[in-house]
Design an enzyme around this catalytic site. Structure first.
Site, PDB file in Angstrom:
ATOM      1  CE1 TYR A 149      -3.751   2.030   0.837  1.00 48.06           C
ATOM      2  CE2 TYR A 149      -2.220   3.072   2.299  1.00 48.06           C
ATOM      3  CZ  TYR A 149      -3.177   3.437   1.847  1.00 48.06           C
ATOM      4  OH  TYR A 149      -3.933   4.552   1.389  1.00 48.06           O
ATOM      5  CD  GLN A 150       2.590   2.234   4.237  1.00 43.99           C
ATOM      6  OE1 GLN A 150       1.383   3.584   4.120  1.00 43.99           O
ATOM      7  NE2 GLN A 150       1.869   2.368   5.670  1.00 43.99           N
ATOM      8  CG  ASP A 195     -10.904  18.664  10.290  1.00 45.99           C
ATOM      9  OD1 ASP A 195     -10.533  18.570   8.478  1.00 45.99           O
ATOM     10  OD2 ASP A 195     -12.188  19.808  10.399  1.00 45.99           O
ATOM     11  CG  ASP A 219      -2.260   6.642   3.557  1.00 49.57           C
ATOM     12  OD1 ASP A 219      -3.303   5.646   3.861  1.00 49.57           O
ATOM     13  OD2 ASP A 219      -1.531   6.324   5.018  1.00 49.57           O
ATOM     14  CE1 TYR A 271      -5.947  -2.294   4.811  1.00 45.10           C
ATOM     15  CE2 TYR A 271      -4.738  -1.118   2.212  1.00 45.10           C
ATOM     16  CZ  TYR A 271      -4.422  -1.192   3.745  1.00 45.10           C
ATOM     17  OH  TYR A 271      -3.673  -0.328   4.179  1.00 45.10           O
TER      18      TYR A 271
HETATM   19  N1  SPD Z   1      -9.686   0.279   3.762  1.00 45.98           N
HETATM   20  C1  SPD Z   1      -9.220   0.666   4.900  1.00 45.98           C
HETATM   21  C2  SPD Z   1      -8.151   1.258   4.062  1.00 45.98           C
HETATM   22  C3  SPD Z   1      -6.727   1.543   4.743  1.00 45.98           C
HETATM   23  C4  SPD Z   1      -6.129   3.303   4.477  1.00 45.98           C
HETATM   24  N2  SPD Z   1      -5.524   3.481   4.903  1.00 45.98           N
HETATM   25  C5  SPD Z   1      -4.079   2.948   5.282  1.00 45.98           C
HETATM   26  C6  SPD Z   1      -3.429   3.473   6.147  1.00 45.98           C
HETATM   27  C7  SPD Z   1      -1.562   2.787   5.955  1.00 45.98           C
HETATM   28  N3  SPD Z   1      -0.540   3.992   5.960  1.00 45.98           N
END
Ligand code: SPD
Length: 350
Positions: A120-121, A196, A215, A284
């Site tokens: 993901y990152q 925010d 993110d 996920y």
């Molecule tokens: N469905 C989960 C989505 C999460 C997205 N953000 C993740 C944070 C990781 N840095």
């Protein structure tokens, strides 16, 4: 890393007892009324702990149920709960799992695990930053764990990285339990704004950033407003001409309606390319997550990055490489059918 301010306070996010947002109502359209309204109970008693017994030994398993993935549940076997507290905004949980290392969950939704966070990152950072020549000023919205910062830091052209995270507890917990991600905060180019994001972007001067990376958690709880048109307008305004957005954009298996809503807004707000990419993240829901990539104006060829990571930087990555970059934009046929008319290729940009 310099901490600039902390004025996240009476912004309306503090109340967790919010009505179910439109995306959740859509996500729950196929389930019973009772199940559809379970988000309120998810917040109060959000995981059901159960003892599973095998070989005479019992162990704890955490089950995740949420209207974002109606009709299914996810579970992980827990070695040890390391942290479990309610912040001003959400329930923050860290546990040691048997199969994915340490896990961070917010309001019962897995945000990252030590084993698969790289996918993901790395993707959310490099899909955007490799697509524009020499990005200098970058903004991260959310990302309080620091993992995206860690990835942005690999880009030597970057001169400053602002991060706007609403929840100080997420940052603190990451520093305590996920040093391999929180290391991102150590980069001297990073400026932390505990704030925010809606307010932060309203106050950001026009044409400030080369890239904005959102993110966020899912659009329930603190991230609810981050999928709305007024927010995207402030994102586009904060981008420099030719600047790009990369936004966490949910699962093509579960949330086509939400992705279509986001694309429809982005087609109106962003005048340049609008593309959808995806990657595999096993923990996920559905095992996949998408990314929405837009350029403020002018064509950006997201599929064929003009600014690839140098070999020295790419060899330190666990997931991203230039082949994965291009492949991420290849969409399964059912997704093409659903989304194709809502994408804008560089050739279509006026
Ligand atoms: N469905 C989960 C989505 C999460 C997205 N953000 C993740 C944070 C990781 N840095």
């Amino acid at each position: 890393m310099k901490e600039v301010n902390d004025h996240a306070s009476s912004n309306g996010y503090a109340s967790l007892a919010k009505p179910i947002p439109p995306c959740c109502l859509k996500a729950t359209a196929g389930v019973s009324e009772t199940e559809g309204k379970c988000h309120a109970t998810v917040v109060s008693g959000w995981f059901s702990k159960s003892q599973s017994t095998s070989n005479g030994k019992s162990s704890e398993v955490l089950y995740y149920h949420n209207p974002m993935w109606p009709g299914e549940g996810h579970s992980m076997k827990v070695k040890e709960i390391l942290f479990n507290k309610k912040s001003k905004y959400q329930q923050v949980l860290v546990f040691e799992s048997y199969s994915y290392g340490k896990v961070l969950a917010l309001d019962d939704i897995v945000q990252l695990t030590e084993k698969d966070e790289c996918a993901y990152q790395e993707m959310i950072a490099h899909l955007s930053l490799c697509s524009i020549p020499s990005p200098k000023k970058v903004l991260v919205i959310g990302g309080g764990d620091g993992g995206v910062l860690r990835e942005i830091s690999r880009h030597s052209s970057v001169e400053s990285i602002d991060i706007c995270e609403i929840d100080q507890m997420v940052i603190d917990v990451s520093k305590e339990f996920f040093p391999n991600l929180a290391v991102g905060f150590d980069d001297t180019r990073v400026q932390l704004h505990v704030d925010d994001a809606v307010k932060f972007l309203q106050q950001t001067p026009e044409n400030t950033y080369d890239a904005i990376i959102i993110d966020s958690s899912d659009p329930i709880g603190p991230a609810q407003d981050l999928v709305e048109k007024p927010f995207f307008k402030t994102v586009a305004s904060a981008l420099k001409p030719g600047g790009v957005l990369c936004n966490q954009a949910e699962s093509m298996w579960l949330h086509t309606h939400l992705i279509q809503d986001m694309l429809s807004v982005c087609l109106q707000v962003f005048k340049g390319s609008v593309q959808y990419a995806w990657t595999s993240v096993p923990t996920y829901p559905s095992g996949a997550i998408g990314f929405l990539l837009c350029s403020k104006d002018g064509p950006v060829d997201f599929l064929n990055p003009v600014n690839p990571l140098p070999f020295e930087a790419e060899k330190d990555l666990k997931f991203y490489n230039s082949q994965i970059h291009t492949a991420a934009f290849a969409l399964p046929s059912f997704v093409k059918t659903e989304l194709a008319s809502m994408l804008r290729s560089p050739a279509e940009v006026e």
